[in-house]
Design an enzyme around this catalytic site. Structure first.
Site, PDB file in Angstrom:
ATOM      1  N   GLN A  26       0.808  -1.215   0.000  1.00  0.00           N
ATOM      2  CA  GLN A  26       0.000   0.000   0.000  1.00  0.00           C
ATOM      3  C   GLN A  26       0.846   1.271   0.000  1.00  0.00           C
ATOM      4  OE1 GLN A  26      -3.478  -0.100  -0.161  1.00  0.00           O
ATOM      5  NE2 GLN A  26      -3.069  -2.272  -0.552  1.00  0.00           N
ATOM      6  N   ASP A  48      10.754  -2.401  12.103  1.00  0.00           N
ATOM      7  CA  ASP A  48      10.267  -3.784  12.095  1.00  0.00           C
ATOM      8  C   ASP A  48       9.747  -4.148  10.710  1.00  0.00           C
ATOM      9  OD1 ASP A  48       9.101  -6.123  14.012  1.00  0.00           O
ATOM     10  OD2 ASP A  48       7.652  -5.656  12.436  1.00  0.00           O
ATOM     11  N   TYR A  53       6.088  -9.985   4.423  1.00  0.00           N
ATOM     12  CA  TYR A  53       5.430  -8.729   4.044  1.00  0.00           C
ATOM     13  C   TYR A  53       5.673  -8.457   2.558  1.00  0.00           C
ATOM     14  CZ  TYR A  53       5.030  -7.780   9.091  1.00  0.00           C
ATOM     15  OH  TYR A  53       4.749  -7.843  10.442  1.00  0.00           O
ATOM     16  N   SER A 204      -0.032  -3.286  16.307  1.00  0.00           N
ATOM     17  CA  SER A 204      -1.399  -2.801  16.095  1.00  0.00           C
ATOM     18  C   SER A 204      -2.036  -2.214  17.356  1.00  0.00           C
ATOM     19  CB  SER A 204      -2.289  -3.912  15.530  1.00  0.00           C
ATOM     20  OG  SER A 204      -3.394  -3.365  14.838  1.00  0.00           O
ATOM     21  N   PRO A 205      -1.432  -1.165  17.932  1.00  0.00           N
ATOM     22  CA  PRO A 205      -2.043  -0.525  19.097  1.00  0.00           C
ATOM     23  C   PRO A 205      -3.387   0.119  18.767  1.00  0.00           C
ATOM     24  CG  PRO A 205      -0.298   0.860  18.219  1.00  0.00           C
ATOM     25  CD  PRO A 205      -0.195  -0.460  17.497  1.00  0.00           C
ATOM     26  N   GLY A 281       2.420   1.039  12.507  1.00  0.00           N
ATOM     27  CA  GLY A 281       2.569   0.618  11.119  1.00  0.00           C
ATOM     28  C   GLY A 281       1.775   1.483  10.165  1.00  0.00           C
ATOM     29  N   GLN A 287      -0.271   9.400   8.505  1.00  0.00           N
ATOM     30  CA  GLN A 287      -0.603   8.428   9.548  1.00  0.00           C
ATOM     31  C   GLN A 287       0.567   8.267  10.515  1.00  0.00           C
ATOM     32  OE1 GLN A 287      -1.727   4.821   7.518  1.00  0.00           O
ATOM     33  NE2 GLN A 287      -3.796   5.550   7.070  1.00  0.00           N
TER      34      GLN A 287
END
Length: 341
Positions: A26, A48, A53, A204-205, A281, A287
């Site tokens: 993406q 990371d 991936y 993924s917090p 991430g 973002q």
């Protein structure tokens, strides 16, 4: 930027870790370059990735972007997930681990990996073989430390004891899926890590984007969002009515405090003293930049009480929810019990 020791190791990592799962998929290289440059400029030293991936594209892109600043970064990657349909190109045989680390090194354009994670647990696997392979990789100078991702608490303990028995350095870090909508790691994973001096670096917090508040309950997800693209993992995990409703309630609470929900939710994870760093991430530079103010967000007793009232400690937001990617094994299915030969 603040820095914390990775568990009881002497390695210091930034409180925010740049996650690169979107790189090569993406996120194109130009945008990824802007993200990496911004992270570096603001003191982030922890990054990371994983072989799986975008089937190695994330590693290759990241390697190009950090090549001239390699020693400014604590570089983590992972192996274990399926890389092809061919046998021995997944999991943790010695053959695959040694070959795939060499492949990751080539893609990353470096002579060593700072942290190698075993990406997920596999029920019934021989644990000694991957531990011995890790030991050989450390002695060969190809990796510096190792860790575990998506392992259950008792399996973490088994790996620690197995490493001691085999004369291999213990794992220094664990990477669980942990956020305020999924508090299950509080039951055994985080206490096991604390007991054994293992750093905890959750991914993924913001619950795969649900904890941005961008998904109103009952509404069609916008095109371009993870849910709008039909992503399998968000559909299997946090895209549930209870999670969406909680996110809306917490969004109003966070905004009343002058922060975004994503910042507040990330700060909530970092407020757990067992946490060494948290993986952010991003897909875009905007973002990524939205995560940074989380470091200055203070989680107080009222915040903790609010979360506890919505999601009980040690539980998911939906009572009885279990991730189908990690099925429970405590009660074998009838007809599949092991034989008593």
């Amino acid at each position: 930027m603040s820095y914390r020791n990775l568990g009881r190791s002497n390695l210091q990592v930034s409180a925010l870790c740049l996650g690169t799962m979107m790189f090569g998929d993406q996120t194109d290289e130009a945008e990824a370059g802007r993200i990496v440059a911004d992270a570096h400029a603001h003191g982030v030293n922890f990054v990371d990735t994983a072989d799986v991936y975008t089937n190695g594209a994330s590693e290759a892109m990241l390697g190009r972007l950090i090549r001239h600043q390699r020693h400014d970064w604590v570089l983590a990657t992972k192996l274990g997930n399926t890389m092809s349909s061919r046998p021995n190109e997944s999991r943790y045989s010695r053959v695959w681990m040694l070959r795939e680390v060499d492949a990751s090194l080539a893609r990353l354009g470096t002579d060593h990996i700072d942290i190698l994670y075993l990406h997920r647990d596999f029920a019934g696997m021989n644990l000694d073989e991957p531990i011995q392979a890790v030991g050989d990789l450390i002695r060969a100078g190809k990796i510096r430390y190792w860790g575990l991702s998506n392992f259950r608490g008792w399996r973490i303990a088994e790996m620690v004891h197995g490493a001691a028995r085999l004369g291999v350095p213990a794992p220094v870090v664990c990477q669980p899926y942990y956020n305020l909508l999924n508090r299950m790691p509080e039951v055994e994973i985080i206490p096991a890590c604390a007991h054994h001096g293992i750093g905890v670096v959750p991914y993924s917090p913001i619950a795969r984007g649900v904890l941005t508040g961008k998904y109103p309950p009952g509404a069609q997800p916008e095109a371009g969002t993870r849910a709008g693209r039909g992503d399998k993992r968000i559909a299997e995990t946090e895209f549930r009515a209870e999670s969406l409703a909680i996110a809306q309630q917490l969004k109003a609470h966070a905004e009343a405090k002058g922060v975004t929900l994503a910042q507040w939710a990330t700060a909530w994870v970092l407020a757990n003293p067992a946490i060494s760093s948290v993986i952010a991430g991003p897909r875009t530079l905007a973002q990524w930049q939205d995560y940074r103010p989380a470091l200055g967000c203070v989680i107080d007793a009222d915040d903790e009480a609010l979360v506890d009232s919505l999601v009980a400690p040690g539980h998911p937001s939906t009572p009885g929810f279990n991730d189908p990617a990690y099925p429970l094994i405590g009660r074998p299915v009838a007809g599949r019990l092991p034989s008593r030969a």
